[in-house]
Motif scaffolding. Structure first.
Motif, short mmCIF file in Angstrom:
data_model
loop_
_atom_site.label_atom_id
_atom_site.label_comp_id
_atom_site.label_asym_id
_atom_site.label_seq_id
_atom_site.Cartn_x
_atom_site.Cartn_y
_atom_site.Cartn_z
N GLU A 103 12.96 27.34 13.31
CA GLU A 103 13.30 26.65 12.07
C GLU A 103 13.22 27.61 10.87
O GLU A 103 14.08 27.60 10.00
CB GLU A 103 12.39 25.44 11.85
N LEU B 38 3.65 23.43 6.34
CA LEU B 38 3.77 21.98 6.19
C LEU B 38 2.46 21.26 6.48
O LEU B 38 2.09 20.32 5.77
CB LEU B 38 4.88 21.44 7.10
N VAL C 159 3.04 18.23 15.36
CA VAL C 159 4.46 18.59 15.21
C VAL C 159 4.75 19.18 13.83
O VAL C 159 5.87 19.63 13.58
CB VAL C 159 5.39 17.39 15.47
N LEU C 160 3.76 19.18 12.95
CA LEU C 160 3.97 19.81 11.65
C LEU C 160 3.96 21.33 11.75
O LEU C 160 4.30 22.03 10.80
CB LEU C 160 2.88 19.37 10.67
N HIS C 161 3.50 21.83 12.88
CA HIS C 161 3.50 23.26 13.12
C HIS C 161 4.95 23.74 13.09
O HIS C 161 5.76 23.36 13.93
CB HIS C 161 2.87 23.49 14.50
N LEU C 162 5.26 24.58 12.12
CA LEU C 162 6.65 25.03 11.97
C LEU C 162 7.04 25.97 13.09
O LEU C 162 6.26 26.85 13.46
CB LEU C 162 6.81 25.77 10.65
N THR C 163 8.23 25.80 13.58
CA THR C 163 8.68 26.69 14.65
C THR C 163 9.33 27.94 14.05
O THR C 163 9.87 27.91 12.95
CB THR C 163 9.73 25.99 15.54
N GLU D 26 0.55 19.03 3.80
CA GLU D 26 0.31 17.61 4.08
C GLU D 26 -1.18 17.29 3.94
O GLU D 26 -1.55 16.24 3.41
CB GLU D 26 0.83 17.25 5.48
N TRP E 247 10.97 18.46 3.97
CA TRP E 247 9.76 17.72 4.37
C TRP E 247 9.35 16.68 3.32
O TRP E 247 8.92 15.58 3.65
CB TRP E 247 8.63 18.74 4.59
N HIS F 263 -7.20 18.48 11.91
CA HIS F 263 -6.63 17.41 12.74
C HIS F 263 -5.13 17.56 12.95
O HIS F 263 -4.60 17.06 13.93
CB HIS F 263 -6.86 16.05 12.08
N ILE F 264 -4.46 18.18 12.00
CA ILE F 264 -2.99 18.14 12.07
C ILE F 264 -2.33 19.50 12.22
O ILE F 264 -1.12 19.59 12.36
CB ILE F 264 -2.39 17.43 10.82
N GLN G 268 10.97 13.83 8.13
CA GLN G 268 9.62 14.18 8.54
C GLN G 268 9.03 13.20 9.54
O GLN G 268 9.52 12.09 9.71
CB GLN G 268 8.70 14.35 7.33
N TYR H 82 13.35 19.28 12.42
CA TYR H 82 13.54 20.57 13.09
C TYR H 82 13.21 20.52 14.57
O TYR H 82 13.48 21.46 15.30
CB TYR H 82 12.74 21.68 12.40
N LEU H 83 12.55 19.45 15.02
CA LEU H 83 12.28 19.34 16.45
C LEU H 83 13.18 18.31 17.11
O LEU H 83 13.16 18.11 18.32
CB LEU H 83 10.83 18.92 16.68
#
Ligand code: SF4
Lengths: 161, 550
Positions: free
Chosen positions: B285, B227, B278-282, B231, B152, B273-274, A145, A155-156
């Protein structure tokens, strides 16, 4: 003063943690959050100033002054008290704090990897052999993470392919 | 099922090395027990009454036959030939030696398994509907999301020292079989008005000393935010959860004290805020992980095999088992088979090394080499074609794994209690066996009673989920004697409710009699087709109390 780990090296510690009634005499030092809030105007422009934040104190009161601070010390009264992990990430990632972020209190080798990932760069070890402790930073070579160390989620990351 | 890539394998291997070093430092005296305890706990190693206990993670309850054989090997080599399936779909070994525990983990790593975060104040193994992927009422398979969350949460640097342990469950079905309402976070896959699938987010459920059903803080969360939202919840909890009093440290107490609305406000503020970080799942994935959970290649002709119907007519034992332990599969010609670990011969959830080997072979022969554990402490072979039903039954029967009692009075959920657990106030295995003994010989009686979920814990920590049993039993210690409190009316399914205390605690000698009185009264007074739970909800506590204590 003893030794600390800073940026993964062992150095002689030159930071003094002042009691609330102790005079600052130059050099690097920290004061409690309470004292900081009382003497903020005088202390703000002093070179080498730091603030200590206890595990049950919030970081919000220092956010306006983040750029004036050279040191922020977040405390772990017991290593199992994990609040300062979140505060460290917020300071680094959301509030862009660039100065020294110091972990104080019950700091042991087996937490160094996590502490480091959350943005701490300086560690006052509670006990144990400080040289052995350095191994703690290398417990894992990859992570899943993102955190304050800037690694991307798996994943990135390029590691995946 | 999910297959490790080089990264996943490396992380598990490095964990084994790290843990081995910790154990060596402990054995050499460099670490005190106080310093070592939290480290071993992060790896599922508890010190129990007689020995260490190792809890091994079975991510969302899914096992391959190869993994199952390794579990058998571990039971044989490092334990006394047993494993114990827990109410969170994991497996526990009761007799490992500290010095050998790193070897056990190394063996597990060879088959992509571990004991990471199976204890300690961290994010625990994520549990799921045990019928994921095969149930007819499923909106979407929850397991890819369990796996994404597993990765994660593994060694999450910020959330490894939470105020208290943290349990997440996910279901993708209409019927909740994963008890998401009594988890720290429960996710339900739901479809919104536009037909898009996302998550309903339920927070702050739990059992233990303060049982609470979770509150929905978001009706619909788009999948890509899984995620970031999790979080945000964890960060609010990590910063503000109670750290003074361990009985008030679970997230349920924080949610209750702030109120779900204020808790939601804080989570959403943090999330803002988040959410686009990069926590944005693609999509890639989600697709990558989902590809591991595509259905096996089902035989389109499977439904043509109807020979087993003849066996039902000629073999009453098989017929009973088919009736009780086999449920409908979403694909015609296939069956979901529950393998009962509630034989009268063994404590609930216990399984021997030999049985593990046999079930692994059966999975290979009849169910695509996969099996599952359930939170009701049984196993599932999820994809058995009609053609093989009878052969499967015959082999299970020979291994005492065909007890036809799923969901019945002898399918008791039960924690290890005083026989093993250091925290226990009273025995639970003995009582569950005594109840089983009282009913086991009369299967017709069991079927006449119908669905009746008895859940039993040896102390208030509630590992046996007694608050959500139709009949819950809690062991307590009264003047150094084992006593039992009865609760009635709990359920962790769609009609969730917490049980209510029936009356004063009952002695060990009298507890089975009390359960029998309750059951007898129900059989006399029920309406046609009324389940025990519905009966209780209709008549209430009063008359039942009268029968037991009167
Ligand atoms: S409910 Fe209590 S006795 Fe039973 S396993 Fe959990 S802690 Fe042990």
């Amino acid at each position: 003063m003893g030794e600390v780990i800073k940026n993964r090296s062992i150095i002689e510690d030159d930071v003094r943690h002042l009691a609330d009634d102790e005079q600052a005499t130059g050099g690097n030092f920290t004061v409690s959050l309470t004292r900081w809030l009382e003497e903020r105007e005088q202390l703000k422009n002093v070179e080498g100033i730091g603030v200590r934040i206890a595990s049950d104190e919030p970081i919000e009161p220092i956010l306006d002054d983040i750029s004036s601070l050279d040191i922020i010390a977040l405390d772990f009264p017991k290593f199992a008290d994990g609040r300062s992990y979140s505060k460290a990430r917020l300071l680094r990632e959301r509030f862009n704090y660039q100065g020294e972020l110091r972990a104080t209190g019950d700091i042991l080798r087996d937490q160094l990897f996590y502490l480091c990932r959350c943005g701490f760069d300086t560690f006052e070890l509670a006990q144990g052999n400080i040289r052995d402790a350095l191994k703690g930073f290398n417990d894992f070579s990859i992570t899943y993470q993102t955190a304050a160390d800037g690694t991307l989620p798996v994943y990135l990351s390029e590691q995946r392919v | 099922m999910y297959q490790y890539n080089a990264i996943d394998q490396k992380i598990v291997d490095e964990r084994v090395a790290q843990y081995r070093d910790q154990v060596e430092r402990r054995l050499a005296g460099e670490l005190t027990e106080d310093q070592f305890r939290p480290l071993r706990l992060m790896n599922g190693l508890y010190l129990q009454r007689h020995a260490y206990m190792l809890r091994v993670a079975i991510p969302y309850g899914l096992l391959s036959s190869e993994q199952t054989r390794m579990l058998a090997h571990i039971a044989r080599k490092y334990d006394k030939g047993f494993g114990h399936i827990t109410t969170r779909q994991n497996i526990q070994y009761n007799w490992p030696k500290l010095a050998e525990s790193p070897d056990i983990l190394a063996d597990l790593a060879k088959v992509q398994m571990h004991a990471i975060q199976t204890s300690g104040n961290c994010i625990r193994n994520i549990s799921a509907d045990h019928l994921a992927g095969v149930a007819g009422d499923e909106i979407e398979d929850p397991r890819p999301y369990c796996e994404i969350l597993r990765q994660w949460s593994t060694f999450h640097p910020e959330f490894s020292y939470l105020p208290r342990k943290f349990k997440i469950a996910i279901t993708g079905a209409i019927q909740d079989r994963a008890a998401v309402i009594v988890h720290d976070i429960g996710f339900r896959l739901v479809k919104n008005d536009e037909g898009v699938v996302g998550f309903q987010v339920i927070v702050g459920g739990g059992l233990g000393r303060t049982p609470i059903l979770g509150a929905t803080i978001r009706e619909f969360l788009p999948k890509e935010h899984l995620l970031s939202y999790t979080e945000a919840i964890l960060r609010v909890y990590n910063l503000h959860g109670n750290r003074e009093n361990k009985y008030k440290a679970r997230i349920k107490i924080l949610v209750k004290s702030l109120g779900p609305d204020e808790f939601r406000r804080q989570v959403e503020e943090e999330w803002e805020h988040i959410k686009d970080s990069v926590l944005h799942l693609t999509e890639e994935e989600i697709a990558r992980v989902s590809a591991f959970f595509v259905p096996p290649e089902y035989d389109a002709q499977a439904a043509n095999h109807q020979e087993f119907l003849g066996k039902i007519d000629s073999n009453p034992q098989f017929a009973r088992w088919f009736e009780q332990n086999v449920t409908e599969h979403k694909v015609p010609g296939y069956n979901i088979v529950a393998v009962s670990l509630k034989s009268p011969e063994r404590p609930p959830g216990d399984i021997t090394d030999e049985q593990l080997d046999v079930i692994a072979d059966l999975a290979d022969k009849y169910s695509f080499g996969r099996l599952r554990t359930t939170h009701e402490q049984n196993l599932i072979l999820s994809d058995v074609p009609n053609e093989h039903l009878f052969a499967l039954w015959s082999e299970l029967h020979a291994q005492e794994m065909a007890t036809p009692n799923i969901g019945k009075v002898t399918d008791i959920i039960c924690c290890p209690g005083l026989d093993f657990c250091d925290l226990a106030n009273a025995g639970s295995i003995g009582v569950s066996q005594a109840i089983t003994d009282a009913f086991k010989d009369d299967l017709e009686l069991q079927y006449d009673i119908g669905e009746l979920k008895i859940k039993m814990s040896g102390c208030i920590n509630s590992c046996g989920h007694h608050h959500v049993g139709h009949i819950g039993i809690l062991g307590i210690n009264k003047n150094d004697e084992e006593y039992y409190q009865i609760m009635l009316g709990g359920s962790a399914e769609n009609d969730a409710s917490l049980g209510k205390w029936l009356g004063p605690a009952i002695s060990k000698d009298e507890i089975v009699g009390a359960i029998q009185k309750i059951v007898d009264y129900y059989r006399v007074e029920r309406e046609d087709g009324e389940r025990f739970l519905d009966f209780y909800r209709r008549v209430g506590r009063g008359p039942i109390k009268e029968v037991v204590y009167g």
